[in-house]
Design a protein around this motif. Sequence first.
Motif, mmCIF file in Angstrom:
data_model
loop_
_atom_site.group_PDB
_atom_site.id
_atom_site.type_symbol
_atom_site.label_atom_id
_atom_site.label_comp_id
_atom_site.label_asym_id
_atom_site.label_seq_id
_atom_site.Cartn_x
_atom_site.Cartn_y
_atom_site.Cartn_z
ATOM 1 N N MET A 70 0.854 -1.206 0.000
ATOM 2 C CA MET A 70 0.000 0.000 0.000
ATOM 3 C C MET A 70 0.881 1.245 0.000
ATOM 4 N N ALA A 71 0.525 2.206 -0.829
ATOM 5 C CA ALA A 71 1.332 3.427 -0.923
ATOM 6 C C ALA A 71 1.314 4.173 0.398
ATOM 7 N N ALA A 72 2.410 4.905 0.643
ATOM 8 C CA ALA A 72 2.552 5.587 1.926
ATOM 9 C C ALA A 72 1.458 6.625 2.128
ATOM 10 N N HIS A 73 1.012 7.292 1.008
ATOM 11 C CA HIS A 73 0.009 8.337 1.171
ATOM 12 C C HIS A 73 -1.388 7.772 1.417
ATOM 13 N N ASN A 74 -1.545 6.452 1.221
ATOM 14 C CA ASN A 74 -2.838 5.828 1.472
ATOM 15 C C ASN A 74 -2.948 5.238 2.872
ATOM 16 N N VAL A 75 -1.857 5.253 3.613
ATOM 17 C CA VAL A 75 -1.869 4.704 4.965
ATOM 18 C C VAL A 75 -2.630 5.661 5.879
ATOM 19 N N ARG A 76 -3.604 5.122 6.558
ATOM 20 C CA ARG A 76 -4.405 5.934 7.469
ATOM 21 C C ARG A 76 -3.758 5.985 8.848
ATOM 22 N N ARG A 77 -3.776 7.164 9.426
ATOM 23 C CA ARG A 77 -3.222 7.317 10.761
ATOM 24 C C ARG A 77 -4.243 6.859 11.796
ATOM 25 N N THR A 78 -3.722 6.312 12.846
ATOM 26 C CA THR A 78 -4.574 5.946 13.969
ATOM 27 C C THR A 78 -4.972 7.212 14.716
ATOM 28 N N PRO A 79 -6.020 7.160 15.536
ATOM 29 C CA PRO A 79 -6.402 8.350 16.312
ATOM 30 C C PRO A 79 -5.267 8.899 17.161
ATOM 31 N N LEU A 80 -4.442 8.007 17.733
ATOM 32 C CA LEU A 80 -3.313 8.469 18.535
ATOM 33 C C LEU A 80 -2.288 9.196 17.674
ATOM 34 N N GLU A 81 -2.034 8.671 16.467
ATOM 35 C CA GLU A 81 -1.083 9.319 15.564
ATOM 36 C C GLU A 81 -1.594 10.683 15.106
ATOM 37 N N ARG A 82 -2.899 10.771 14.856
ATOM 38 C CA ARG A 82 -3.468 12.065 14.468
ATOM 39 C C ARG A 82 -3.355 13.068 15.606
ATOM 40 N N LEU A 83 -3.550 12.601 16.827
ATOM 41 C CA LEU A 83 -3.412 13.492 17.981
ATOM 42 C C LEU A 83 -1.970 13.963 18.127
ATOM 43 N N GLU A 84 -1.026 13.038 17.978
ATOM 44 C CA GLU A 84 0.393 13.415 18.067
ATOM 45 C C GLU A 84 0.753 14.422 16.976
ATOM 46 N N TYR A 85 0.246 14.193 15.752
ATOM 47 C CA TYR A 85 0.512 15.106 14.643
ATOM 48 C C TYR A 85 -0.050 16.492 14.938
ATOM 49 N N ALA A 86 -1.281 16.534 15.466
ATOM 50 C CA ALA A 86 -1.914 17.817 15.788
ATOM 51 C C ALA A 86 -1.139 18.556 16.874
ATOM 52 N N ILE A 87 -0.644 17.816 17.866
ATOM 53 C CA ILE A 87 0.127 18.445 18.948
ATOM 54 C C ILE A 87 1.431 19.022 18.412
ATOM 55 N N ILE A 88 2.104 18.258 17.542
ATOM 56 C CA ILE A 88 3.379 18.724 16.975
ATOM 57 C C ILE A 88 3.167 19.978 16.134
ATOM 58 N N VAL A 89 2.146 19.945 15.261
ATOM 59 C CA VAL A 89 1.880 21.107 14.398
ATOM 60 C C VAL A 89 1.490 22.315 15.239
ATOM 61 N N SER A 90 0.643 22.107 16.236
ATOM 62 C CA SER A 90 0.217 23.215 17.093
ATOM 63 C C SER A 90 1.397 23.819 17.850
ATOM 64 N N THR A 91 2.285 22.960 18.329
ATOM 65 C CA THR A 91 3.459 23.445 19.060
ATOM 66 C C THR A 91 4.366 24.263 18.150
ATOM 67 N N LEU A 92 4.587 23.764 16.937
ATOM 68 C CA LEU A 92 5.439 24.491 15.997
ATOM 69 C C LEU A 92 4.812 25.823 15.600
ATOM 70 N N MET A 93 3.512 25.839 15.373
ATOM 71 C CA MET A 93 2.841 27.089 15.029
ATOM 72 C C MET A 93 2.929 28.088 16.184
ATOM 73 N N PHE A 94 2.812 27.588 17.394
ATOM 74 C CA PHE A 94 2.919 28.465 18.568
ATOM 75 C C PHE A 94 4.312 29.081 18.653
ATOM 76 N N LEU A 95 5.337 28.266 18.385
ATOM 77 C CA LEU A 95 6.706 28.774 18.412
ATOM 78 C C LEU A 95 6.939 29.795 17.299
ATOM 79 N N VAL A 96 6.323 29.564 16.137
ATOM 80 C CA VAL A 96 6.446 30.516 15.036
ATOM 81 C C VAL A 96 5.833 31.858 15.432
#
Length: 300
Positions: A1-27
């Motif tokens: 399965m292609a990498a872009h078709n892999v679905r993230r688990t709810p925990l992975e989506r939460l981790e991604y959201a936290i990382i993006v939010s933290t980086l945006m806050f630092l910006v």
Amino acid sequence: MAAHNVRRTPLERLEYAIIVSTLMFLVVLTVQPLLNLLAISFSDPGKVAGMSGLTVVPNGFSTDVWSLLVNNPAVQRGLLNSIFITLVSTVLGVVLTALMAWALSRPGLPGRRAIFVFVLVTIVFEPGIIPDYFINKRLGLLDSYWSLILFKVVNAWYLIILVRFFEEVPKELIEASELDGANPFQIFWYVALPLAKSALATIALFYFVFHWNEFFRAMIYLNDQSKWPLQVVLRQFVVEGDKLAMVGVVDSNNYTGASQINIRALKAGMILLTIAPILAIYPLILKFFTKGTMSGALKG
């Protein structure tokens, strides 16, 4: 399965959201003070006093502050002095550091270990300002740009970075170049330097920032104010509060508008003027960091 078709688990989506939010806050934390200074410098001088440190939109619009700074002879001289000192220092620093690093990276260099020890000694036992002053005086460098340009023209830390980088150059490339009849300088120019673009860009940025921000030595070794870099002019105004120096007059009685100039807006404009070249050079340097270290080998 292609990498872009892999679905993230709810925990992975939460981790991604936290990382993006933290980086945006630092910006936001990084950019907001700059936008505040920009807003203050372009605001109506009469309305600056009521602006808070969180304001990012000009209160009114006026270019009086920038007109005053750009047309100030002291700022013009300081800017040209800083550009000259920084460019010459950076070019000399990169060239001499690269040449010395390449020589030290060669295993057959006579006295290689002794030279390395000497380099390490300069890091641990850096000379004080008093002996350094007398050395510059004996060399006739007082009140000269070269007292700033030659200071740490080869930085020991940057030298070690390049030495370690050159040591990773594949021996096969060097041996192939030697079989093709290349002399040591041609190997350095056509093999080592193309492979070290990212490292050279890094130390060039370090040298540029170091010399652009230098003001302490300039205050000591440059008595002629016409040779002052921009950082010293900034210190005179921001730290010492020399408002008249920024207005461009000696006696406030000769300038009736001196009391109308907002010192906070002048400080904001002056600070932005001194950091603008640093902000502008980063995008030019970052492109080298994304390239592979093997790109460009043996070109030219």
